[in-house]
Design a protein around this motif. Structure first.
Motif, PDB file in Angstrom:
ATOM      1  N   ASN A 207      -0.568  -6.147  -6.889  1.00 47.50           N
ATOM      2  CA  ASN A 207      -0.445  -6.408  -5.281  1.00 47.50           C
ATOM      3  C   ASN A 207      -0.266  -5.053  -4.967  1.00 47.50           C
ATOM      4  O   ASN A 207       0.128  -5.469  -3.786  1.00 47.50           O
ATOM      5  CB  ASN A 207       1.505  -6.629  -6.273  1.00 47.50           C
ATOM      6  CG  ASN A 207       1.959  -7.991  -6.458  1.00 47.50           C
ATOM      7  OD1 ASN A 207       1.804  -8.816  -6.011  1.00 47.50           O
ATOM      8  ND2 ASN A 207       2.035  -8.309  -7.864  1.00 47.50           N
ATOM      9  N   CYS A 208      -0.734  -3.991  -5.294  1.00 49.46           N
ATOM     10  CA  CYS A 208      -0.872  -3.444  -5.242  1.00 49.46           C
ATOM     11  C   CYS A 208      -2.082  -2.251  -5.700  1.00 49.46           C
ATOM     12  O   CYS A 208      -2.438  -1.531  -6.540  1.00 49.46           O
ATOM     13  CB  CYS A 208      -0.193  -2.171  -4.580  1.00 49.46           C
ATOM     14  SG  CYS A 208       0.147  -0.020  -4.191  1.00 49.46           S
TER      15      CYS A 208
ATOM     16  N   ARG B 104      -5.078  -7.153   3.976  1.00 50.80           N
ATOM     17  CA  ARG B 104      -4.999  -5.821   4.150  1.00 50.80           C
ATOM     18  C   ARG B 104      -3.140  -5.697   4.063  1.00 50.80           C
ATOM     19  O   ARG B 104      -2.926  -6.948   3.248  1.00 50.80           O
ATOM     20  CB  ARG B 104      -4.308  -6.234   6.037  1.00 50.80           C
ATOM     21  CG  ARG B 104      -5.481  -5.966   7.317  1.00 50.80           C
ATOM     22  CD  ARG B 104      -5.385  -5.761   8.422  1.00 50.80           C
ATOM     23  NE  ARG B 104      -3.893  -6.707   8.726  1.00 50.80           N
ATOM     24  CZ  ARG B 104      -3.528  -6.102  10.304  1.00 50.80           C
ATOM     25  NH1 ARG B 104      -3.336  -5.408  10.826  1.00 50.80           N
ATOM     26  NH2 ARG B 104      -2.589  -7.654  10.732  1.00 50.80           N
ATOM     27  N   PRO B 105      -2.812  -4.809   3.616  1.00 52.26           N
ATOM     28  CA  PRO B 105      -1.256  -4.854   3.213  1.00 52.26           C
ATOM     29  C   PRO B 105      -0.350  -5.618   4.260  1.00 52.26           C
ATOM     30  O   PRO B 105      -0.831  -6.156   5.419  1.00 52.26           O
ATOM     31  CB  PRO B 105      -1.090  -3.268   2.806  1.00 52.26           C
ATOM     32  CG  PRO B 105      -2.476  -2.598   3.664  1.00 52.26           C
ATOM     33  CD  PRO B 105      -3.029  -3.586   4.103  1.00 52.26           C
ATOM     34  N   GLU B 106       0.677  -6.273   2.705  1.00 53.58           N
ATOM     35  CA  GLU B 106       1.743  -6.427   3.859  1.00 53.58           C
ATOM     36  C   GLU B 106       2.922  -5.597   4.695  1.00 53.58           C
ATOM     37  O   GLU B 106       3.879  -5.762   5.298  1.00 53.58           O
ATOM     38  CB  GLU B 106       1.911  -8.320   3.346  1.00 53.58           C
ATOM     39  CG  GLU B 106       1.411  -9.273   3.139  1.00 53.58           C
ATOM     40  CD  GLU B 106       1.192  -9.817   1.999  1.00 53.58           C
ATOM     41  OE1 GLU B 106       0.967 -11.010   2.935  1.00 53.58           O
ATOM     42  OE2 GLU B 106       2.716  -9.260   1.394  1.00 53.58           O
ATOM     43  N   HIS B 107       2.901  -3.718   3.397  1.00 48.34           N
ATOM     44  CA  HIS B 107       3.900  -3.625   3.221  1.00 48.34           C
ATOM     45  C   HIS B 107       3.486  -1.751   3.291  1.00 48.34           C
ATOM     46  O   HIS B 107       2.511  -2.009   2.336  1.00 48.34           O
ATOM     47  CB  HIS B 107       4.833  -4.131   2.521  1.00 48.34           C
ATOM     48  CG  HIS B 107       6.832  -2.978   3.284  1.00 48.34           C
ATOM     49  ND1 HIS B 107       7.255  -4.024   3.696  1.00 48.34           N
ATOM     50  CD2 HIS B 107       6.887  -2.253   3.487  1.00 48.34           C
ATOM     51  CE1 HIS B 107       8.220  -3.142   4.497  1.00 48.34           C
ATOM     52  NE2 HIS B 107       8.170  -1.804   4.361  1.00 48.34           N
TER      53      HIS B 107
ATOM     54  N   LEU C 121      -6.032   2.386   5.598  1.00 43.36           N
ATOM     55  CA  LEU C 121      -5.205   1.348   4.799  1.00 43.36           C
ATOM     56  C   LEU C 121      -5.464  -0.465   5.926  1.00 43.36           C
ATOM     57  O   LEU C 121      -6.165  -1.293   5.479  1.00 43.36           O
ATOM     58  CB  LEU C 121      -4.365   1.725   4.966  1.00 43.36           C
ATOM     59  CG  LEU C 121      -3.642   2.473   3.694  1.00 43.36           C
ATOM     60  CD1 LEU C 121      -1.864   2.773   4.019  1.00 43.36           C
ATOM     61  CD2 LEU C 121      -4.159   1.316   2.610  1.00 43.36           C
ATOM     62  N   LEU C 122      -5.649  -0.050   6.947  1.00 43.68           N
ATOM     63  CA  LEU C 122      -6.106  -0.809   7.820  1.00 43.68           C
ATOM     64  C   LEU C 122      -7.114  -1.968   7.879  1.00 43.68           C
ATOM     65  O   LEU C 122      -7.201  -3.262   8.004  1.00 43.68           O
ATOM     66  CB  LEU C 122      -5.284  -0.951   9.452  1.00 43.68           C
ATOM     67  CG  LEU C 122      -3.900  -0.330   9.865  1.00 43.68           C
ATOM     68  CD1 LEU C 122      -3.257   0.208  10.963  1.00 43.68           C
ATOM     69  CD2 LEU C 122      -2.764  -1.266   8.889  1.00 43.68           C
TER      70      LEU C 122
ATOM     71  N   ALA D  85       1.005  -0.860  -0.026  1.00 43.68           N
ATOM     72  CA  ALA D  85      -0.285  -0.240  -0.107  1.00 43.68           C
ATOM     73  C   ALA D  85       0.963   1.161  -0.243  1.00 43.68           C
ATOM     74  O   ALA D  85       2.211   1.290   0.599  1.00 43.68           O
ATOM     75  CB  ALA D  85      -1.077  -0.025   1.553  1.00 43.68           C
ATOM     76  N   VAL D  86       0.469   2.324  -0.451  1.00 45.33           N
ATOM     77  CA  VAL D  86       1.245   3.683  -0.808  1.00 45.33           C
ATOM     78  C   VAL D  86       0.085   4.723  -0.042  1.00 45.33           C
ATOM     79  O   VAL D  86      -0.746   4.881  -0.334  1.00 45.33           O
ATOM     80  CB  VAL D  86       1.639   3.432  -2.757  1.00 45.33           C
ATOM     81  CG1 VAL D  86       2.377   5.325  -2.608  1.00 45.33           C
ATOM     82  CG2 VAL D  86       2.500   3.024  -2.661  1.00 45.33           C
ATOM     83  N   LEU D  87       1.319   5.523   0.414  1.00 40.93           N
ATOM     84  CA  LEU D  87       0.389   6.979   1.142  1.00 40.93           C
ATOM     85  C   LEU D  87       1.488   8.027   0.370  1.00 40.93           C
ATOM     86  O   LEU D  87       2.427   7.605   0.831  1.00 40.93           O
ATOM     87  CB  LEU D  87       0.618   6.588   2.322  1.00 40.93           C
ATOM     88  CG  LEU D  87      -0.145   8.356   3.501  1.00 40.93           C
ATOM     89  CD1 LEU D  87      -1.262   8.620   3.070  1.00 40.93           C
ATOM     90  CD2 LEU D  87      -0.088   7.454   4.861  1.00 40.93           C
TER      91      LEU D  87
END
Length: 348
Positions: free
Chosen positions: A60-61, A95-98, A89-90, A37-39
Motif C-alpha cells: 500500500n506504500c 501513482r499514489p492515491e493519497h 512522486l507523481l 505516499a509519504v514525504l
C-alpha cells in the motif's frame, strides 16, 4: 484514479515530539484502502523519522513512495526540494492515491500551503486537510501557550516588549492552520489534562476546531483523511504570525549531531538525556544507538525529560554506528556541554 483528478495531500504538523511519526506509521498500517505516499521533512541532516517509516513499507506504500527532505524547512526550500520531490512522486509508475506530508516540528504550515499554488503542481494536487498534533500533557501544563491576559497587559504597558517566544509562535501558527487537532499522549494527560488542553486549543484557534484525543497514533483514518478541505484556497481563514512577510527564519533553533561509541547501559544514556533537558533546555533528542552485545539497534526518542527507547530493528548490513540529533533553541546551544554530558563518563 483519473489523470485529471487532483491527488489529495494531508499535511501533518505539530510541535517537536508530538507524535507525528507515530501517527503516520499507524496510517501506513491502516490505509483505509488507499495507496499512500509519504514525504518527511526533517530538521537537520539525519533522517531518523524517514528511516523509521521505511520499516513500515508494504504494497500500500512501497519504500520508493517514502521520501525525505532533510535540507531545511520544507516551506523554505520549495523550488529546490519540495516541488521536485512531489513531481517525482507523481511520476511513479503507479501513482499514489493519497500523499502524507510530515512536516518538521519547527515548520510553519501556512507557507507550505502557499506552495501548492505553484504552477508545476497546482492542477495536480490539493491539500485535503491540515492535521495539527499537540502533546495533551504539555499543552495542559501551559508550556506552549502564553497567558493571553498577561500578554495583553504587557502590551499595554510596553509596546516594545517581546511577548512571544519562538515556540509559542510555532504552536499558535500550527493550530491556526489546522482543520483538526489531535491531542496526543492522551493516556498520560488524563481526563483533567485533556479538558485543560481542549480549553487552551479553543482559546488559541481562530475558529472552532474538532479536537480528538489519541494514544499511540491510533485513530480511524476516516476521521482525518478525505476531508476535501482544499486548504490552499482557504488561506485567509488560517492566520499566521508571519502574514505579510515574504519568508521566515529558523535561526531561533539549532541542531547538533553527536556521534557516540557503543554503550552498555541504555538507562544510563536516558539519564544523561534527561540531564541535558534540565541543564541545557534541550527540546528534542532522537537517533539510533549501538548497544554492546545486542544485535538490534536502539531507537531513542526524547521530548524534554521524557525519554523513550526500544530495540526497533536488526543492524543487519548497516554499520553499527551511534548517532543522536539534539535540537534546542539557539540561545541555549552549548555544543561542548552537550558532548560532555553525553560522552564524558566522569561528568555524566
Amino acid at each position: 484514479m483519473s489523470d485529471l483528478t487532483k491527488i489529495p495531500v494531508t499535511v501533518i504538523t505539530g510541535f517537536l515530539g508530538s507524535g507525528k511519526t507515530t501517527l503516520v506509521r499507524h496510517l501506513l498500517q491502516n490505509p483505509g484502502g488507499r495507496r499512500l505516499a509519504v514525504l518527511v521533512n526533517e530538521f537537520g541532516t539525519v533522517g531518523v523519522d524517514g528511516e523509521i517509516l521505511k520499516g513500515c513499507a508494504d504494497e500500500n506504500c512501497p519504500e520508493e513512495n517514502i521520501m525525505e527532505l532533510a535540507n531545511g524547512c520544507i516551506c523554505c526550500t520549495v523550488a529546490d526540494d519540495f516541488i521536485p520531490t512531489i513531481e517525482k512522486l507523481l511520476a511513479q509508475p503507479v501513482r499514489p492515491e493519497h500523499i502524507l506530508i510530515e512536516t518538521s516540528g519547527l515548520a510553519l504550515p501556512k507557507p507550505l500551503l502557499k506552495a501548492f499554488d505553484w504552477p508545476a503542481i497546482r492542477s495536480r494536487i490539493t491539500v485535503d486537510g491540515v492535521i495539527a498534533l499537540a502533546d495533551a500533557e504539555a499543552v495542559a501544563a501551559g508550556r506552549f501557550a502564553p497567558d493571553v491576559d498577561a500578554v495583553n497587559a504587557q502590551r499595554e504597558a510596553d509596546d516594545s516588549i517581546d511577548h512571544e517566544t519562538p515556540l509559542s509562535e510555532v504552536f499558535e501558527d500550527q493550530i491556526a492552520c489546522a482543520d483538526i487537532v489531535l491531542l496526543t499522549k492522551a493516556d498520560l494527560a488524563g481526563e483533567a489534562g485533556l479538558a485543560a488542553a481542549r480549553d487552551v486549543i479553543a482559546a488559541e484557534a481562530p475558529r472552532p476546531l474538532p479536537t480528538i484525543p489519541v494514544t499511540e497514533g491510533a485513530i480511524d483514518p476516516a476521521l482525518i483523511l478525505g476531508l476535501s478541505a482544499a486548504a490552499e484556497d482557504d488561506l485567509a481563514n488560517r492566520p499566521s504570525h508571519h502574514d505579510g512577510h515574504d519568508d521566515h527564519e529558523h535561526d531561533d533553533f539549532d541542531t547538533v549531531v553527536i556521534d557516540l561509541p557503543e554503550i552498555a547501559d541504555p538507562a544510563d544514556l536516558a539519564a544523561r538525556i534527561q540531564r541535558l533537558a534540565r541543564e541545557q533546555q534541550i527540546l528534542r533528542v532522537k537517533g539510533w544507538i549501538a548497544v554492546t552485545g545486542k544485535p538490534m539497534r536502539l531507537l531513542v526518542q526524547a521530548v524534554g525529560e521524557r525519554v523513550r527507547h526500544q530495540f526497533d530493528a536488526p543492524w543487519g548490513a548497516r554499520p553499527r554506528s551511534s548517532r543522536l540529533v539534539v535540537i534546542a533553541e539557539h540561545d541555549h546551544v552549548d555544543v561542548a556541554a552537550i558532548r560532555s554530558v553525553l560522552l564524558d563518563p566522569v561528568e555524566a
